[in-house]
Design an enzyme around this catalytic site. Structure first.
Site, PDB file in Angstrom:
ATOM      1  N   LEU A 108      63.657  45.801  59.812  1.00 27.15           N
ATOM      2  CA  LEU A 108      64.041  45.089  58.570  1.00 27.15           C
ATOM      3  C   LEU A 108      63.016  43.907  58.394  1.00 27.15           C
ATOM      4  O   LEU A 108      63.287  43.300  57.483  1.00 27.15           O
ATOM      5  CB  LEU A 108      65.332  44.319  58.615  1.00 27.15           C
ATOM      6  CG  LEU A 108      66.443  45.521  58.923  1.00 27.15           C
ATOM      7  CD1 LEU A 108      67.888  44.568  59.207  1.00 27.15           C
ATOM      8  CD2 LEU A 108      66.569  46.139  57.561  1.00 27.15           C
ATOM      9  N   SER A 123      58.930  38.369  57.723  1.00 32.06           N
ATOM     10  CA  SER A 123      59.378  37.649  56.661  1.00 32.06           C
ATOM     11  C   SER A 123      59.608  36.189  56.743  1.00 32.06           C
ATOM     12  O   SER A 123      59.176  35.374  55.976  1.00 32.06           O
ATOM     13  CB  SER A 123      60.836  38.198  56.275  1.00 32.06           C
ATOM     14  OG  SER A 123      61.389  37.570  54.862  1.00 32.06           O
ATOM     15  N   LYS A 147      63.474  43.646  54.476  1.00 28.24           N
ATOM     16  CA  LYS A 147      62.993  44.640  53.659  1.00 28.24           C
ATOM     17  C   LYS A 147      63.316  46.142  54.256  1.00 28.24           C
ATOM     18  O   LYS A 147      64.103  46.107  55.269  1.00 28.24           O
ATOM     19  CB  LYS A 147      61.400  44.943  53.623  1.00 28.24           C
ATOM     20  CG  LYS A 147      60.760  44.685  55.421  1.00 28.24           C
ATOM     21  CD  LYS A 147      60.619  45.959  55.806  1.00 28.24           C
ATOM     22  CE  LYS A 147      59.974  46.170  57.103  1.00 28.24           C
ATOM     23  NZ  LYS A 147      60.046  47.509  57.793  1.00 28.24           N
ATOM     24  N   GLY A 174      62.406  40.814  59.739  1.00 25.31           N
ATOM     25  CA  GLY A 174      62.753  39.581  59.972  1.00 25.31           C
ATOM     26  C   GLY A 174      61.720  38.687  60.421  1.00 25.31           C
ATOM     27  O   GLY A 174      61.753  37.652  59.767  1.00 25.31           O
ATOM     28  N   ASP A 230      52.755  43.408  58.454  1.00 26.73           N
ATOM     29  CA  ASP A 230      53.834  43.234  57.333  1.00 26.73           C
ATOM     30  C   ASP A 230      54.083  42.256  56.748  1.00 26.73           C
ATOM     31  O   ASP A 230      54.641  42.197  55.833  1.00 26.73           O
ATOM     32  CB  ASP A 230      55.400  43.564  58.284  1.00 26.73           C
ATOM     33  CG  ASP A 230      55.487  45.255  58.603  1.00 26.73           C
ATOM     34  OD1 ASP A 230      54.754  45.927  58.152  1.00 26.73           O
ATOM     35  OD2 ASP A 230      56.407  45.285  59.243  1.00 26.73           O
TER      36      ASP A 230
END
Length: 291
Positions: A100, A105, A10, A102, A137
């Protein structure tokens, strides 16, 4: 059953801090968009109750890995008949501490994939609550749509920003979010804006001055990108990105990057690649996750 699942990166296209809770968590307004680039997770369902990461990361203790923690959390909340377990392979492309998303996610993909493979039947809100207990997140990755995230990241408003192309640079430094969020000079009282106001103002990351001052190598990468295109920090870093209207423009600038810059090109997408895979296989995410 063995299935491979994407765990996309992201970008925070903007990030502002509007306050701080008594427990220390920061209140945010941030625009999150996915990239068509990220990690990959392969999961084999088993019936022995064991959760195993078969290619563990040397930099993180297995018990602390969000993939393992997510799988065990779901296992405790799954009412599936019989014993359930999983063998998991994680292909990492997103550096730790890069902004990002990671790890978040990876956890979200693990929850969604195992909810399906174990036939737990949890709906998207239940999965999101489980994810939130692991990290702020994670819910946006579970919902799978570009969104304005508010609160500590759990209040999501779907939006449709432009799907641009990005040259993402990865400075060789790992940045812990709490290091930047605990900095005494970080602005924490920006007045909350309406969504309309947020989209009419120039996008900005309030953490950028603190991160670049603390980590000169991040500033070095950002200044290089700024010579060619609008560029910003994602999250608290260390990743920085330049935005382009076309893939060819992004590739042209990447061809000029110095040898010391590690980077990749990806398209911003408003539907998570994980949810796109579900749709392509004719398993709509809503049907999969909603009871």
């Amino acid at each position: 059953m063995i299935r491979q699942w994407p765990a996309p990166a992201k970008l925070n296209l903007f990030l502002y801090i509007t306050g701080r809770r008594p427990d220390g968590y920061h209140l945010l307004q941030t625009l999150v968009q996915f990239l068509d680039y990220g990690d990959s997770i392969t999961i084999k369902s088993t019936n022995n109750s064991k959760i195993r990461l078969l290619n563990p990361m040397t930099s993180i203790a297995q018990e602390q890995n969000l993939v393992i923690r997510a799988a065990r959390l779901l296992q405790c909340n799954c009412k599936s008949m019989g014993k359930i377990g999983a063998d998991i392979w994680l292909e990492k492309r997103l550096p730790i501490g890069s902004g990002l998303g990671g790890g978040s996610s990876d956890a979200a993909t693990t929850l969604i994939a195992l909810n399906m493979q174990w036939q737990c039947g949890l709906n998207i809100n239940m999965l999101s609550q489980l994810g939130l207990s692991l990290g702020a997140d994670i819910p946006v990755f579970i919902y799978g749509k570009a969104a304005i995230a508010e609160g500590i990241g759990e209040h999501l408003t779907p939006v449709i920003p432009l799907e641009k192309w990005y040259l993402v640079a990865l400075p060789p430094v790992k940045i812990a979010t709490k290091l930047i969020f605990n900095h005494p000079n970080l602005p924490r009282n920006r007045p909350k804006r309406s969504i309309q106001q947020l989209f009419t103002e120039p996008f900005y990351n309030i953490c950028e001055p603190i991160t670049t001052k603390t980590f000169p190598v991040v500033e070095q990468h950002l200044l290089w990108l700024l010579k060619y295109a609008p560029s910003r920090l994602t999250g608290t870093g260390s990743g920085v990105f330049a935005e382009f209207n076309t893939e060819s423009e992004a590739r042209q600038i990447r061809s000029l990057t110095p040898k010391w810059m590690h980077s990749f090109i990806a398209k911003g997408v408003n539907i998570s690649p994980l949810h796109r895979i579900l749709r392509k296989t004719r398993i709509k995410s809503e049907e999969l996750l909603l009871t």
